[in-house]
Structures are given as structure tokens and as C-alpha cells.
Design a protein around this motif. Sequence first.
Motif, PDB file in Angstrom:
ATOM      1  N   TYR A  11       0.844  -1.112  -0.074  1.00 24.56           N
ATOM      2  CA  TYR A  11      -0.170   0.157  -0.053  1.00 24.56           C
ATOM      3  C   TYR A  11       0.906   1.194  -0.058  1.00 24.56           C
ATOM      4  O   TYR A  11       1.824   1.202   0.783  1.00 24.56           O
ATOM      5  N   TRP A  12       0.657   2.041  -1.105  1.00 22.90           N
ATOM      6  CA  TRP A  12       1.483   3.247  -1.170  1.00 22.90           C
ATOM      7  C   TRP A  12       0.699   4.443  -0.940  1.00 22.90           C
ATOM      8  O   TRP A  12      -0.342   4.583  -1.401  1.00 22.90           O
TER       9      TRP A  12
ATOM     10  N   LYS B  46      -3.382   0.164  -3.119  1.00 25.82           N
ATOM     11  CA  LYS B  46      -2.931  -1.317  -3.158  1.00 25.82           C
ATOM     12  C   LYS B  46      -2.517  -1.812  -4.203  1.00 25.82           C
ATOM     13  O   LYS B  46      -2.999  -1.858  -5.383  1.00 25.82           O
ATOM     14  N   ILE B  47      -1.410  -2.591  -4.173  1.00 25.68           N
ATOM     15  CA  ILE B  47      -0.779  -3.275  -5.215  1.00 25.68           C
ATOM     16  C   ILE B  47      -0.585  -4.919  -4.731  1.00 25.68           C
ATOM     17  O   ILE B  47       0.097  -5.088  -3.713  1.00 25.68           O
ATOM     18  N   ALA B  48      -1.592  -5.601  -5.239  1.00 32.15           N
ATOM     19  CA  ALA B  48      -1.660  -7.021  -4.628  1.00 32.15           C
ATOM     20  C   ALA B  48      -0.631  -8.031  -5.127  1.00 32.15           C
ATOM     21  O   ALA B  48      -0.342  -7.650  -6.327  1.00 32.15           O
TER      22      ALA B  48
ATOM     23  N   SER C 275       9.256  -9.804  -2.618  1.00 31.76           N
ATOM     24  CA  SER C 275      10.233  -9.050  -2.381  1.00 31.76           C
ATOM     25  C   SER C 275      11.541  -9.552  -3.292  1.00 31.76           C
ATOM     26  O   SER C 275      11.578 -10.708  -2.872  1.00 31.76           O
ATOM     27  N   PRO C 276      12.374  -8.601  -3.750  1.00 30.92           N
ATOM     28  CA  PRO C 276      12.143  -7.139  -3.719  1.00 30.92           C
ATOM     29  C   PRO C 276      10.917  -6.863  -4.850  1.00 30.92           C
ATOM     30  O   PRO C 276      11.108  -7.438  -5.883  1.00 30.92           O
ATOM     31  N   TYR C 277      10.381  -5.796  -4.793  1.00 29.30           N
ATOM     32  CA  TYR C 277       9.264  -5.077  -5.570  1.00 29.30           C
ATOM     33  C   TYR C 277       9.647  -3.888  -6.130  1.00 29.30           C
ATOM     34  O   TYR C 277      10.043  -2.834  -5.186  1.00 29.30           O
ATOM     35  N   VAL C 278       9.736  -3.436  -7.456  1.00 30.29           N
ATOM     36  CA  VAL C 278      10.056  -2.103  -7.889  1.00 30.29           C
ATOM     37  C   VAL C 278       8.944  -1.788  -8.393  1.00 30.29           C
ATOM     38  O   VAL C 278       8.181  -1.900  -9.262  1.00 30.29           O
ATOM     39  N   HIS C 279       8.730  -0.640  -7.718  1.00 35.42           N
ATOM     40  CA  HIS C 279       7.262   0.294  -7.918  1.00 35.42           C
ATOM     41  C   HIS C 279       7.753   1.515  -9.015  1.00 35.42           C
ATOM     42  O   HIS C 279       8.538   2.185  -8.879  1.00 35.42           O
TER      43      HIS C 279
ATOM     44  N   TYR D 139       5.157   3.899   2.263  1.00 28.74           N
ATOM     45  CA  TYR D 139       4.704   2.376   1.841  1.00 28.74           C
ATOM     46  C   TYR D 139       4.555   1.701   3.348  1.00 28.74           C
ATOM     47  O   TYR D 139       5.134   1.821   4.153  1.00 28.74           O
ATOM     48  N   ILE D 140       3.656   0.714   3.216  1.00 32.02           N
ATOM     49  CA  ILE D 140       3.643  -0.265   4.121  1.00 32.02           C
ATOM     50  C   ILE D 140       3.326  -1.623   3.330  1.00 32.02           C
ATOM     51  O   ILE D 140       2.932  -1.477   1.988  1.00 32.02           O
ATOM     52  N   VAL D 141       3.676  -2.951   4.165  1.00 32.91           N
ATOM     53  CA  VAL D 141       3.399  -4.133   3.386  1.00 32.91           C
ATOM     54  C   VAL D 141       2.804  -4.880   4.390  1.00 32.91           C
ATOM     55  O   VAL D 141       2.785  -4.865   5.480  1.00 32.91           O
ATOM     56  N   THR D 142       1.869  -5.871   4.011  1.00 35.71           N
ATOM     57  CA  THR D 142       1.034  -6.728   4.468  1.00 35.71           C
ATOM     58  C   THR D 142       1.094  -8.027   3.715  1.00 35.71           C
ATOM     59  O   THR D 142       1.628  -8.374   2.721  1.00 35.71           O
TER      60      THR D 142
END
Length: 358
Positions: free
Chosen positions: A67-68, A81-83, A87-91, A102-105
Amino acid sequence: MLRQWLGRLRPFSMWSVILVMTMGFLSACGGGDPPNAPTNVSASAGDAEVTLTWTPGSLVVDSYNVYWSTSPNVTKSTGTKIANVTSPYVHTGLTNGLTYYYIVTARDSDGESGASAEASASLAPSAPGTVSATSGDHVATVDWRATVGATSYNLYWSNTAGVTKANGTKIENVTAPYEHTNLTNGTTYYYVVTAVGAGGESVESAQVSQNPLPEAPQNLTAVLTPETTKSVTLQWTKPADPDDEAEILSYNLYRSTTAGVAANLAGAVKLAGVSSPYIDLVPAGQTTYYYVVTAVTAGGEGPASAEVSATPRGSPGTGGGGEDTGAFGNNLSVPLVFADGLGVAGGVITGTDYTDLA
């Protein structure tokens, strides 16, 4: 364990069977707790992108959600949300000069975890665009378009093409337009500009260059030459800057029968390499001639002076020179015109105002 539960529930054998079956079903469907939130979330900035990494909070995780936002304190309800990321993720596709939060779930069959700790990255601004340079007398003016997220700008210059942050001379905290002064006329200067923001310094802009040239000559005058007809004497003084005198190699004089000479130098008669005073033998009398003069240095030709004009005496027919042939119109002699219309270069006749018989 199950036997103990059955023993306790024996008086209610029917209900015990139902309870055991329900517990088994829930166990098969993953009816436990969701995974723990990811830890050690970090964000690093690139060019219009942010790379996210994190550590799993649980051993078994099916996927992760990011979530950003461009505002701090992002949550699952306020963030975009990006579902199903890993990791690693390039935005990518971001705007340079902005800060991203950013937060990550984590997700598994039991649901989605709580949010991780927030991470952020500030992108350096993009390089300034629409960079331009103009020159004057011992000065170059560099201008550019503002960049998103920039808090200041740096200018790098060199006398060699291909200037970069590594090889250029740096001038910090400049604003547009910036005047680079105390330059040497006739020397080419090359420039790039960078933008500085919360995320650091941008890459270099496109390179521009300029060659400072002297100011226009001053006090141009045009008077009829007393000793002859079809002749105009022009005089001027050097450009205002006292340093220019040593730099000036020569002057160019431009003549036209149409006003606005400076706007159409290509259409005017150019008398190159002249000096003041200069006697111009024009093609015809009773015609108004317009003049401007420029200064020439090793670096090129400067701007045109103010325009002046004169209408020589004599017949409107041709004759008497007027082109830059060297036979007439030089700085050292004037023509003698006899009754037969022929002229020769000779000494100056003073106190004479005669009618051209040609």
C-alpha cells in the motif's frame, strides 16, 4: 486429547460428534490466525522508481500486498493497493522529486496480516528542461524551466564541450535566469544545470553553449563628405566596455537603401574590415542610405549599432564606386572627380563644394 474431549462429552454423544466434525472442517479450511506482518521494510529511490524489500514475519505466507501514498501515515484504507507482490518489488512510473510512503502486508489462507512499519523514499528531481543560453558583452545568461520537487539548482560550466558534474566548474544554489559574468569575449562557454531536492541531485540537463561578444559600437554618425558628392563619411566610437578595445579586430559596416538594416543584414551591402572614420562612395546621389556598424572579435561579430542615415548630393545615376572593391571608399583617401566623370584616388581637397557633372 480428542479422546479426553469425547470422554467428557459422552453424555452428549451427538453434540460431541458435531463438535469434532466442525473442528476438523475449520482446521482443514485454515481457520487459524493470519500471518504476522512483514518486518525490515526498506525503500530505495531510483530514477522515477522505488525498490521495496522486506523480511517475512511468518514462515508460511502465500503473498504480499503493498500500500502506497505520497502522504505519510499510509494505511490499508488510505493507501493505493498493489496485490500479490514479492520482495524485492520495484514500483515504477513515479514522479521524480516526490516522496513515496509504503506499508506491506502478508496473506495466507487465514487472511491478511496487519500493516508493517512504514517506509519511505524521496526521488531526486528530474533534470531541468528547456535550458537556453544567450550572450552579451562579457556575460552569458542561462535560463531553464522549473522542476517538480527541486529546492535549488546547480550550474556546471566549462570551455570544453561535454561538460558534466564530474568535469565542470560548479556554481551552487543558482536561480533562473542566471547571469554568468566576467567572461572573455570570443570564448565559447558550455553549460549544464541540475536540480536538487529531498532525494538528492538530478542528472545533468541538456548542454547549451554561448560565445560572449562585444557590445555594439557607439555614437555612429553619417555626414556628407565635404570634398565630393555621392559620398558619406561615417564615424563611430568603440563599445562602451573599456576591455573591448583590445579584443576588437575590426568593424563591419552595413549599408542599405531601406530602413531597418539590423533586421536584414544579409540583404545589406557589407563593407568588411573597416575602421573609423570611413568614407563610403555610394552608387547614386539623391538617395537616402541607412547604416549600422558591428564590432568583430576572434569569437565572431557583435550586435549592430543604432542606425543612421544620409542623403548624398550628386546625380541619381550610378558611378563613383560604393562597393567594397578597395579602389574607393577606403580610409586613407577620397576620390577626385573631374568634369569628364572620371575619378582617381588622391589627396583630400578642402574647402570645395562642387556639383557632380557625371
